[in-house]
Design a protein around this motif. Sequence first.
Motif, PDB file in Angstrom:
ATOM      1  N   UNK A   1       0.834  -1.204   0.000  1.00 27.28           N
ATOM      2  CA  UNK A   1       0.000   0.000   0.000  1.00 27.28           C
ATOM      3  C   UNK A   1       0.872   1.258   0.000  1.00 27.28           C
ATOM      4  N   UNK A   2       1.944   1.225   0.762  1.00 28.10           N
ATOM      5  CA  UNK A   2       2.843   2.379   0.846  1.00 28.10           C
ATOM      6  C   UNK A   2       3.505   2.661  -0.500  1.00 28.10           C
ATOM      7  N   UNK A   3       3.949   1.609  -1.183  1.00 31.47           N
ATOM      8  CA  UNK A   3       4.585   1.800  -2.487  1.00 31.47           C
ATOM      9  C   UNK A   3       3.576   2.301  -3.517  1.00 31.47           C
ATOM     10  N   UNK A   4       2.343   1.766  -3.463  1.00 36.83           N
ATOM     11  CA  UNK A   4       1.322   2.234  -4.395  1.00 36.83           C
ATOM     12  C   UNK A   4       1.025   3.714  -4.184  1.00 36.83           C
TER      13      UNK A   4
ATOM     14  N   UNK B   1       3.536  10.661  -6.242  1.00 39.08           N
ATOM     15  CA  UNK B   1       4.510  11.187  -7.192  1.00 39.08           C
ATOM     16  C   UNK B   1       3.817  11.684  -8.454  1.00 39.08           C
ATOM     17  N   UNK B   2       2.784  10.971  -8.910  1.00 35.65           N
ATOM     18  CA  UNK B   2       1.991  11.451 -10.052  1.00 35.65           C
ATOM     19  C   UNK B   2       1.388  12.814  -9.752  1.00 35.65           C
TER      20      UNK B   2
ATOM     21  N   UNK C   1       4.321   2.182  -8.708  1.00 37.24           N
ATOM     22  CA  UNK C   1       2.976   1.635  -8.829  1.00 37.24           C
ATOM     23  C   UNK C   1       3.023   0.182  -9.305  1.00 37.24           C
ATOM     24  N   UNK C   2       3.847  -0.103 -10.300  1.00 35.25           N
ATOM     25  CA  UNK C   2       3.971  -1.464 -10.821  1.00 35.25           C
ATOM     26  C   UNK C   2       4.541  -2.400  -9.762  1.00 35.25           C
TER      27      UNK C   2
END
Length: 447
Positions: A64-67, A73-74, A342-343
């Motif tokens: 969840x944190x990485x997503x 960032x977007x 996201x990936x």
Amino acid sequence: MGVKTMELEKGIVEEVHQKLEIKNMFLLGIQHVAAMCAGAIAVPMILGESLGLGQEEINTLVSATLMMAGLGTFIQTLDIHGKIGAKLPIVEGVSFAGVSALVAVGLSYKGTDPIFGLQVMFGATIVSGIFAFLVAPMFGKLLKYFPPLVSGVVVTSMGLSLIPVALRWVAGSPKSSSYLSIKNIILALITIGIVLAIQKLSKGFLGNIAILLGIFLGTLVAIPMGLTDFSTLNEATAFTINTPLQFGFPKFELTAILSLFLVQLVIMTDATGNQINLSDICSVEPNQEKIVAGLRGHGLTSIIAGFFNSFPHSLFGQNVGIAAITGVKSRFVGTAAGIILLVVSFFPKLVAILTSIPSPVLGGAGIIMFGIVAANGIKRLGTISYDGNKNLVIVATSLGMALAPIAAPQLFSNFPQWGKILFQSPVTLGALTVLILNIVFNEFNKK
């Protein structure tokens, strides 16, 4: 003169908004992700372990944190809305500033159910994000009190506060058998040597990805030294997706919310200094409108994060160091990093690869990255005058205060919770000191 200024501004805009070749953009993006990944996943792991969550639940928090880092960032790099997002090569991540407060909140409310403590954390994250979004314009008005004297101290404090993090990475995990071993120090020095050699021998694109190559080659060197562990790669599942409210609906508790209001003030102070530094690196004037847009981006990311099982986010200082090293000003490098984050969040095996990078390798690279952040602050302090004023005393006092929580982390342990949140951050303590002293010694004299 006016024509030259317009041409310069046009050139600056084109450089910041320049779209690079896709291959180069993603290599630079990978470098940003490699630099920030260890810090990004450390917070959810610390918080999950403090609540006594199982490994599967902690893995969910990490994904969840990485997503959310990718989505944040977007928000900061893409032109989603004219008044939200800094439009700089910013990379977001969950902020370390809230760790102690969030641990205290979770332990206070978990009782016999750690999930309830987690729900209270998420509720406080959402409301604190709304708070940050709404107060951003008022916070942006402080920009006039951020001359090079103040911003130089703030940026230097950031670098000084990050260098101990890199040194702890060099030491390794206290749970590891190699903790504080000579091998760790040698590996960190080898990584530093690789980065410096690439910087010396290459002035082109290879020089721009020196940190990435240093991390990659340092990891390869670590294999025969027995300092790598890829066991988590086999244990990780193939695919996961972070859906909202996986741990139930957020709970809203006043004490927890007020604690995170203070955390957001710390985050906004750090973020303002980081954004001023990054703007300077990218040759962009950090005016009030842009600072406010960046702070709104942090607030919006935190709001969404609370619903998507994550915590307050902010601009990562190590990525400012990457921008300073590479000199690449395109905000779309940040966008590429966001796509990668996201990936990666969907594929736990990719997360396992990133988490398998030996910490001494990250520490060696971090010493250079974080040192450059401090050096940028020192460079800015070198532009101001110290004759016929008290600027030298202001800088000395402010940096001395900023070093207090670095040199003596337990110094404020007997303070109330709000005091710990404010004063345990070297950046906040240094920023408050230099802001007050600059007003007292310089602004009052003008009037």
